[in-house]
Design a protein around this motif. Structure first.
Motif, mmCIF file in Angstrom:
data_model
loop_
_atom_site.group_PDB
_atom_site.id
_atom_site.type_symbol
_atom_site.label_atom_id
_atom_site.label_comp_id
_atom_site.label_asym_id
_atom_site.label_seq_id
_atom_site.Cartn_x
_atom_site.Cartn_y
_atom_site.Cartn_z
ATOM 1 N N THR A 1 85.993 -41.602 -87.421
ATOM 2 C CA THR A 1 86.075 -40.374 -86.627
ATOM 3 C C THR A 1 86.310 -39.178 -87.535
ATOM 4 N N VAL A 2 85.527 -38.134 -87.326
ATOM 5 C CA VAL A 2 85.731 -36.864 -88.033
ATOM 6 C C VAL A 2 86.193 -35.854 -86.989
ATOM 7 N N ALA A 3 87.458 -35.430 -87.079
ATOM 8 C CA ALA A 3 88.076 -34.606 -86.032
ATOM 9 C C ALA A 3 88.371 -33.212 -86.539
ATOM 10 N N ASP A 4 88.047 -32.217 -85.710
ATOM 11 C CA ASP A 4 88.373 -30.824 -86.053
ATOM 12 C C ASP A 4 89.139 -30.190 -84.898
ATOM 13 N N ASN A 5 89.714 -29.023 -85.182
ATOM 14 C CA ASN A 5 90.440 -28.253 -84.162
ATOM 15 C C ASN A 5 89.690 -26.975 -83.816
ATOM 16 N N GLY A 6 88.367 -27.090 -83.772
ATOM 17 C CA GLY A 6 87.523 -25.933 -83.507
ATOM 18 C C GLY A 6 87.448 -25.565 -82.039
ATOM 19 N N PRO A 7 86.434 -24.797 -81.656
ATOM 20 C CA PRO A 7 86.352 -24.276 -80.280
ATOM 21 C C PRO A 7 86.009 -25.332 -79.236
ATOM 22 N N GLY A 8 85.505 -26.494 -79.660
ATOM 23 C CA GLY A 8 85.146 -27.525 -78.695
ATOM 24 C C GLY A 8 83.747 -27.313 -78.120
ATOM 25 N N ILE A 9 83.293 -28.318 -77.370
ATOM 26 C CA ILE A 9 81.931 -28.305 -76.811
ATOM 27 C C ILE A 9 82.015 -28.454 -75.296
ATOM 28 N N PRO A 10 81.441 -27.533 -74.531
ATOM 29 C CA PRO A 10 81.461 -27.659 -73.065
ATOM 30 C C PRO A 10 80.703 -28.904 -72.616
ATOM 31 N N GLU A 11 81.118 -29.474 -71.496
ATOM 32 C CA GLU A 11 80.463 -30.663 -70.951
ATOM 33 C C GLU A 11 78.984 -30.411 -70.693
#
Length: 565
Positions: free
Chosen positions: A476-486
């Motif tokens: 898993t490559v995890a970031d704390n960015g803006p995210g992706i809408p469903e």
């Protein structure tokens, strides 16, 4: 009046008339006769008077008998009518719901059917407003329509949409009648209802079935636990060779000889967990097939999977033709681009002499753009090689610790440019070997890490984690960015798809990185996906089989309804 009572009354009337007639004759004779005649007829007159009294008494007795007979007959009729009404009430209680309310619109009584259908005990609902069983309470159009009719002293009849205690819709056929007081003023109402929810659902199901039957796509509805099939449309039945009556004797695993139940359960687990509303996979078997699976709840609350199987041969042919055209152009561009980039690097290095400051800035821009253009060309050519089967995928045992360390070292310079830290979180004392191609998995790691770095805030960290999955290791490559809408998730991995970030910032990219990642992971018989929350970040992950795992535990290639990528 009964025939016996009529006889009694007739005889009584005759006796009374006879007695009155005899008495009238005797009175006439007394008034018309002499004293001598009265003396002579005294005995006869006494007899007449006695007979008259007897006849009158008989008439009275017969009248009493007739009255008593009528009373008993009326009581029997009243009792029979009462029993008939009680029986009718019992029938109504069995087959309908009834309730009453007062002039303030509050429940005064409900029957057992009402309690069962709406889920309210009588002692809880009595005293509550009738509007409480409507979705919009006092402003609900159905409630307002009935209230206006009853206040106008009119009976109302028709269909109503109400709500039960759980908040679910209940459709009823209803007749409501007003009640008035001794002055004719509205005092409340009474209603009888029949639950027609099941009938409406059946009509809706009939319409839905008719629509599904005509679809070219195959549709399967099956139980989430037992995998027993509940429904297959005509296209699905024709392929499997089953009749409508035969489908309930089969499980979804019977639809293809290569079906992998373990892979399907792994793929659909996010639906069960509630982390996703839809999962999709493209299966390359006899023909390219896209399988999209949803979680659905039946009317009785049972969770069901709905899988839609679509032939995407035409779509893939168009996509391949487009990629082929782009690939040809890219091949022609690669050589001159490499030459241009080399020339610019020479100018930038000062080998050709010092450049004026203005020219240096222009050369720097040209170098960055040539790098970007060459990256696009290389990605296009790589994707073309993967799709055409020309890319090397020789598999060996790979240590994920070594792979991740090398990936961090390779991408550290890019992370430093963005002021982002790369952090690994690996389990200790565990063998992390997988079966794969080191070069291709490094390409996957690089694409995921550069994406995470681009979308991370400055002075933040990108985490690379390894966790155990069923017969595989998950990276898993995890970031704390803006995210992706469903709504944007379905476009991830499509060629040249570049999503607009929710924070509005534009990031540089080719739109092919995730497409390449999906293709490489698929060739490793693995799984690629993402979990994302807007405003919190994204976790991109892929799973590849652990070294020594049997291939069949992860096989999805031959299954028509297999739901793992």
């Amino acid at each position: 009046m009964s025939s016996v009572a009529r006889v009694y009354k007739t005889i009584s009337a005759v006796c009374a008339l006879a007695g009155l007639g005899t008495l009238s004759v005797a009175a006439w004779r007394v008034s018309a006769g002499t004293d001598a005649q009265l003396g002579a007829d005294r005995a006869e007159l006494s007899f007449v008077l006695f007979s008259t009294v007897a006849l009158l008494i008989a008439a009275l007795i017969l009248s009493v008998l007739a009255f008593r007979h009528n009373s008993r007959t009326q009581e029997r009729l009243t009792g029979r009518q009462r029993r008939r009404l009680d029986f009718q009430d019992q029938i109504l209680d069995v087959h309908t719901m009834t309730f009453a309310w007062d002039q303030d619109g509050r429940f005064t009584s409900v029957n057992e059917n009402f309690e069962r259908c709406f889920g309210y005990p009588a002692d809880e609902i009595i005293g509550q407003p009738v509007a409480s069983i409507y979705h919009r309470r006092h402003v609900d159009s159905g409630y307002v329509e009935i209230a206006r009719a009853l206040i106008s002293n009119r009976v109302w009849s028709g269909e109503q949409r109400m709500r039960n205690r759980a908040g679910d819709s209940v459709y009823v056929e209803m007749t409501a009648a007003p009640e008035t007081d001794e002055h004719g003023r509205f005092a409340g109402g009474t209603a009888m209802m029949t639950d027609v929810t099941a009938l409406r659902d059946a009509e809706s199901d009939h319409f839905l079935n008719a629509m599904l039957e005509e679809l070219r796509d195959e549709v399967f509805v099956f139980d989430t636990q037992t995998l027993n099939i509940h429904y297959m449309n005509r296209a699905a039945r024709d392929r499997c060779g089953w009749s409508l009556d035969e489908i309930r004797d089969h499980r979804i695993t019977d639809t293809d000889p290569n079906f992998s139940e373990a892979a399907m359960r792994s793929h659909t687990q996010p639906l069960i967990d509630g982390t996703k509303t839809m999962v999709s996979i493209t299966v390359e078997d006899r023909k390219p097939t896209e399988i999209t699976t949803y979680l659905f709840e039946s009317a009785n609350g049972r969770p069901l999977f709905v899988a839609v199987v679509r032939d995407i041969s035409d779509r893939q042919a168009v996509e391949n033709a487009r990629m082929q055209s782009v690939s040809v152009v890219s091949h022609e561009l690669r050589a001159p681009l490499t030459s241009i980039k080399g020339s610019l690097r020479l100018l930038q290095s000062g080998v050709m002499g010092a450049l004026p400051q203005e020219a240096t800035a222009v050369v720097d821009i040209a170098c960055r753009n040539s790098d970007r253009l060459l990256m696009v060309v290389n990605d296009i050519l790589d994707l073309d090689k993967i799709q055409s089967g020309k890319m090397d995928f020789a598999m060996t045992d790979i240590d994920l610790r070594v792979l991740i360390n090398d990936a961090i070292e390779m991408n550290k310079g890019y992370a430093d440019e963005h002021n982002v830290l790369l952090r690994q979180e690996l389990p200790k004392g565990v063998d992390l070997k997988v079966r794969g191609n080191a070069d291709r998995l490094m390409q996957v790691m690089t694409n995921l890490m550069t994406n995470a770095i681009k979308f991370s805030p400055e002075e933040d960290a990108v985490a690379i984690r390894v966790t155990k999955a069923a017969g595989a290791w998950r990276v898993t490559v995890a970031d704390n960015g803006p995210g992706i809408p469903e709504s944007s998730r379905k476009y991830l991995g499509q060629p040249f798809a570049q999503l607009v970030a929710v924070d509005g910032r534009k990031r540089v990219g080719t739109g092919l990185g995730l497409t390449i990642v999906k293709s490489i992971v698929k060739r490793h018989n693995g799984r690629f996906d993402v979990n994302s929350v807007v405003g919190e970040g994204s976790d991109f992950y892929f799973e590849v089989p652990a070294a020594g795992q049997a291939d069949e535990t992860r096989d999805t290639g031959g299954s028509v309804i297999a739901a793992a990528s």
